[in-house]
Motif scaffolding. Sequence first.
Motif, PDB file in Angstrom:
ATOM      1  N   SER A  22       6.547   3.316  -3.858  1.00 53.70           N
ATOM      2  CA  SER A  22       5.660   3.402  -2.704  1.00 53.70           C
ATOM      3  C   SER A  22       4.251   2.952  -3.083  1.00 53.70           C
ATOM      4  N   LEU A  23       3.790   3.357  -4.255  1.00 55.47           N
ATOM      5  CA  LEU A  23       2.468   2.972  -4.736  1.00 55.47           C
ATOM      6  C   LEU A  23       2.406   1.464  -4.968  1.00 55.47           C
ATOM      7  N   ARG A  25       4.119  -0.827  -3.383  1.00 56.88           N
ATOM      8  CA  ARG A  25       4.046  -1.474  -2.070  1.00 56.88           C
ATOM      9  C   ARG A  25       2.629  -1.395  -1.520  1.00 56.88           C
ATOM     10  N   GLN A  26       2.006  -0.234  -1.671  1.00 55.85           N
ATOM     11  CA  GLN A  26       0.650  -0.046  -1.178  1.00 55.85           C
ATOM     12  C   GLN A  26      -0.326  -0.956  -1.937  1.00 55.85           C
ATOM     13  N   GLU A  27      -0.181  -1.031  -3.243  1.00 58.48           N
ATOM     14  CA  GLU A  27      -1.041  -1.906  -4.041  1.00 58.48           C
ATOM     15  C   GLU A  27      -0.834  -3.363  -3.658  1.00 58.48           C
ATOM     16  N   LEU A  30      -2.583  -4.025  -0.353  1.00 59.12           N
ATOM     17  CA  LEU A  30      -4.030  -4.075  -0.548  1.00 59.12           C
ATOM     18  C   LEU A  30      -4.440  -5.383  -1.212  1.00 59.12           C
TER      19      LEU A  30
END
Length: 73
Positions: A22-23, A25-27, A30
Amino acid sequence: MPANPAEPVAVTPGVLANPSQSLERQEGALEALLRRRVEAALADPAPTIPQEEVFAMLRARHASPKSGHRFDE
């Protein structure tokens, strides 16, 4: 956060199952956003502002008693 701590909190599926994915994907999202913003800024035909002028404006803004900030070199 719910008003009542006893209330369940909605969780996106997979976030707790694999937080590192999940992190990532978020990175990735961004990084893509920042890349688009940089590309748009570089493609902008507006004239650039010299560094000295930008810092002079920042110093003036931060030196103003209205700003509540100080900028010392």
